[in-house]
Structures are given as C-alpha cells and as structure tokens.
Design a protein around this motif. Structure first.
Motif, PDB file in Angstrom:
ATOM      1  N   TYR A  75     110.028  22.864  59.362  1.00  0.00           N
ATOM      2  CA  TYR A  75     110.200  21.402  60.081  1.00  0.00           C
ATOM      3  C   TYR A  75     109.023  20.756  60.722  1.00  0.00           C
ATOM      4  N   ALA A  76     108.206  21.654  60.985  1.00  0.00           N
ATOM      5  CA  ALA A  76     106.734  20.806  61.442  1.00  0.00           C
ATOM      6  C   ALA A  76     106.464  20.123  60.443  1.00  0.00           C
ATOM      7  N   LYS A  77     106.192  20.694  59.262  1.00  0.00           N
ATOM      8  CA  LYS A  77     105.457  19.927  57.904  1.00  0.00           C
ATOM      9  C   LYS A  77     106.566  18.895  57.547  1.00  0.00           C
ATOM     10  N   LEU A  78     107.957  18.797  57.639  1.00  0.00           N
ATOM     11  CA  LEU A  78     108.791  17.675  57.217  1.00  0.00           C
ATOM     12  C   LEU A  78     108.566  16.574  58.079  1.00  0.00           C
ATOM     13  N   ASN A  79     108.297  16.859  59.329  1.00  0.00           N
ATOM     14  CA  ASN A  79     108.248  15.876  60.511  1.00  0.00           C
ATOM     15  C   ASN A  79     106.869  15.338  60.749  1.00  0.00           C
ATOM     16  N   LEU A  80     105.798  15.672  60.066  1.00  0.00           N
ATOM     17  CA  LEU A  80     104.540  14.961  59.966  1.00  0.00           C
ATOM     18  C   LEU A  80     104.548  13.616  59.959  1.00  0.00           C
ATOM     19  N   PRO A  81     105.373  13.154  58.782  1.00  0.00           N
ATOM     20  CA  PRO A  81     105.384  11.524  58.563  1.00  0.00           C
ATOM     21  C   PRO A  81     105.896  10.870  59.919  1.00  0.00           C
TER      22      PRO A  81
END
Length: 110
Positions: A4-10
C-alpha cells in the motif's frame, strides 16, 4: 507488507508538490522502512498512544464495529505479531498520549 505504501508513493509525491502531507494508518514495519528509505529525514512519524484499558473502553463504545475487550486484545496482539506494527511505534519521532479528552488531544497537536 509494504504494497500500500509503494502503490501510494505517486499520490504522496504529487500532494507534496502543493503542501505537507499526513498519511494516516502506517500498518507495518515494512511500510515504515519503504517510506523512510524513500523520503529519508523528511519523513516524520507520529504515534498516538492510549493504554490498553483506554483503547478497550473506547473500542467497546464505538457505534460502528464495537469490539469486546478480548477482541481488542486479540487485535493488538495480532498487529504486533503478524503485521509488525510495533517497530514504527517504537521509532516514532513524536509520541502523543491520548488518555483524556478530545480537547486535550487537540491541545497536544497544536
């Protein structure tokens, strides 16, 4: 565990172009490591602490999805053992004690 953190970086990066960003709900050590590696010293982690007794009382009194004391205790144990939530709390840059009223909490966060 960091998906979830990775997906929300952008989304976080885009929001950071306009202002500071608060991300609510860091759920694992792996998310913390990913965000800390990515943002470095710019990342500031705030942990809110309430005693088990206070959390249990508040969770039992919720209108939506109330929890029994056992359910609250089981959830806390699971979050520590299964999703590694304890590490980020232990390494938080700031700790807010939430044992009292909403007004007291607001005063601590100003």
């Amino acid at each position: 565990m960091a998906v979830y953190a990775k997906l929300n970086l952008p989304r976080i990066d885009q929001a950071l172009q306009k202002s500071n960003v608060v991300v609510d709900g860091l759920y694992s050590w792996e998310e913390f490591v990913l965000l800390k590696d990515y943002y470095g010293d710019k990342l500031k982690l705030v942990a809110l602490y309430s005693s088990p007794k206070t959390r249990s009382t508040r969770l039992a009194g919720r209108r939506i999805r109330p929890l029994t004391t056992k359910e609250a205790t089981d959830r806390d144990k699971s979050e520590i053992e299964n999703i590694n939530k304890g590490g980020p709390i232990a390494l938080a840059d700031f700790m807010i004690i939430n044992e009292s009223s909403l007004q007291a909490l607001k005063e601590q966060t100003q």
